[in-house]
Scaffold this motif. Sequence first.
Motif, PDB file in Angstrom:
ATOM      1  N   MET A   1      72.314 111.947  35.111  1.00  0.00           N
ATOM      2  CA  MET A   1      72.093 110.616  35.669  1.00  0.00           C
ATOM      3  C   MET A   1      71.946 109.611  34.539  1.00  0.00           C
ATOM      4  N   SER A   2      72.823 108.617  34.506  1.00  0.00           N
ATOM      5  CA  SER A   2      72.737 107.595  33.465  1.00  0.00           C
ATOM      6  C   SER A   2      71.669 106.588  33.820  1.00  0.00           C
ATOM      7  N   ALA A   3      71.219 105.832  32.789  1.00  0.00           N
ATOM      8  CA  ALA A   3      70.191 104.821  33.023  1.00  0.00           C
ATOM      9  C   ALA A   3      70.657 103.794  34.041  1.00  0.00           C
ATOM     10  N   ALA A   4      71.949 103.464  33.987  1.00  0.00           N
ATOM     11  CA  ALA A   4      72.480 102.447  34.892  1.00  0.00           C
ATOM     12  C   ALA A   4      72.418 102.897  36.342  1.00  0.00           C
ATOM     13  N   SER A   5      72.438 104.225  36.579  1.00  0.00           N
ATOM     14  CA  SER A   5      72.478 104.728  37.947  1.00  0.00           C
ATOM     15  C   SER A   5      71.102 105.077  38.503  1.00  0.00           C
ATOM     16  N   VAL A   6      70.052 104.897  37.727  1.00  0.00           N
ATOM     17  CA  VAL A   6      68.699 105.202  38.198  1.00  0.00           C
ATOM     18  C   VAL A   6      68.292 104.159  39.229  1.00  0.00           C
ATOM     19  N   PRO A   7      67.973 104.563  40.451  1.00  0.00           N
ATOM     20  CA  PRO A   7      67.599 103.582  41.470  1.00  0.00           C
ATOM     21  C   PRO A   7      66.242 102.947  41.165  1.00  0.00           C
ATOM     22  N   PRO A   8      66.050 101.690  41.561  1.00  0.00           N
ATOM     23  CA  PRO A   8      64.766 101.016  41.315  1.00  0.00           C
ATOM     24  C   PRO A   8      63.576 101.785  41.883  1.00  0.00           C
ATOM     25  N   SER A   9      63.777 102.468  43.008  1.00  0.00           N
ATOM     26  CA  SER A   9      62.672 103.222  43.603  1.00  0.00           C
ATOM     27  C   SER A   9      62.208 104.340  42.681  1.00  0.00           C
ATOM     28  N   ALA A  10      63.128 104.940  41.907  1.00  0.00           N
ATOM     29  CA  ALA A  10      62.750 106.000  40.970  1.00  0.00           C
ATOM     30  C   ALA A  10      61.929 105.435  39.826  1.00  0.00           C
ATOM     31  N   VAL A  11      62.286 104.252  39.363  1.00  0.00           N
ATOM     32  CA  VAL A  11      61.523 103.603  38.295  1.00  0.00           C
ATOM     33  C   VAL A  11      60.100 103.331  38.772  1.00  0.00           C
ATOM     34  N   VAL A  12      59.978 102.798  39.985  1.00  0.00           N
ATOM     35  CA  VAL A  12      58.654 102.516  40.539  1.00  0.00           C
ATOM     36  C   VAL A  12      57.856 103.800  40.702  1.00  0.00           C
ATOM     37  N   ASP A  13      58.502 104.856  41.199  1.00  0.00           N
ATOM     38  CA  ASP A  13      57.811 106.139  41.377  1.00  0.00           C
ATOM     39  C   ASP A  13      57.276 106.661  40.043  1.00  0.00           C
ATOM     40  N   LEU A  14      58.113 106.621  39.006  1.00  0.00           N
ATOM     41  CA  LEU A  14      57.688 107.152  37.711  1.00  0.00           C
ATOM     42  C   LEU A  14      56.586 106.298  37.104  1.00  0.00           C
ATOM     43  N   LEU A  15      56.734 104.985  37.151  1.00  0.00           N
ATOM     44  CA  LEU A  15      55.689 104.117  36.600  1.00  0.00           C
ATOM     45  C   LEU A  15      54.381 104.294  37.368  1.00  0.00           C
ATOM     46  N   GLY A  16      54.465 104.528  38.676  1.00  0.00           N
ATOM     47  CA  GLY A  16      53.254 104.780  39.446  1.00  0.00           C
ATOM     48  C   GLY A  16      52.571 106.061  39.020  1.00  0.00           C
ATOM     49  N   LEU A  17      53.361 107.105  38.772  1.00  0.00           N
ATOM     50  CA  LEU A  17      52.810 108.380  38.310  1.00  0.00           C
ATOM     51  C   LEU A  17      52.139 108.220  36.951  1.00  0.00           C
ATOM     52  N   VAL A  18      52.807 107.534  36.030  1.00  0.00           N
ATOM     53  CA  VAL A  18      52.248 107.362  34.692  1.00  0.00           C
ATOM     54  C   VAL A  18      51.002 106.482  34.742  1.00  0.00           C
ATOM     55  N   ALA A  19      51.028 105.432  35.560  1.00  0.00           N
ATOM     56  CA  ALA A  19      49.866 104.548  35.672  1.00  0.00           C
ATOM     57  C   ALA A  19      48.647 105.308  36.185  1.00  0.00           C
ATOM     58  N   LEU A  20      48.854 106.160  37.183  1.00  0.00           N
ATOM     59  CA  LEU A  20      47.733 106.941  37.696  1.00  0.00           C
ATOM     60  C   LEU A  20      47.210 107.901  36.636  1.00  0.00           C
TER      61      LEU A  20
END
Length: 215
Positions: A1-20
């Motif tokens: 999966m290239s960076a360009a194809s990463v859906p915004p929802s995946a970015v939010v999910d990962l940032l939420g995991l790291v923030a917690l």
Amino acid sequence: MSAASVPPSAVVDLLGLVALGELFAFDRMAADARLAPDLRRRAELSAMAAAEMTNYRRLADRLTELGALPDDAMAPYVTALQAYHDSTEPKDWLEAVTKAYVGDAVADDFIREIAGALAEPDRQLVLDVLHESRYADFAAAEIRAAIEADPRVANRLSMWARRLVGEGLSQAGRVAAADRGALTGLIARDGDAQKLFRRLTAAHTERMGAVGLNN
């Protein structure tokens, strides 16, 4: 999966995991600082706890920029992370620093692997908030000094470290299996999540040997 194809929802999910993870790390370090044998070590760990809260704020701000509520982004991972910390509560200072050295490193490796699929600025943000090398160096120095003073300590801490990595990998597996399709896609982007966990285990084995612990 290239960076360009990463859906915004995946970015939010990962940032939420790291923030917690950062929020939990602050709570844990602040508590663990009270186990320190002297004020110097207590101050050192307290300073690291303060850095975790700064990291949390950066992630929360980015989530807000992306149109997500930080609380909502973190919520799916509370059960898994809380279960890990509840099952690995350190009883003393050496268990606390071993958890910092082993448990946090496994979590950081897991996040670092996933973050590689993100585009900027989110990739760099995630890498920036992972624990600094001085954090691992501090914990490693404490473990080595304790083993040098009493070699018998190595067996106890080795058993504790094995429990930590087992719980940590189980936690990572629960996150990978969670009903978060976008994040799961990031984790398995290379087509084989088992390869990821083998890499995590190999890195853990190397860290254990570096401080005189048995894998």
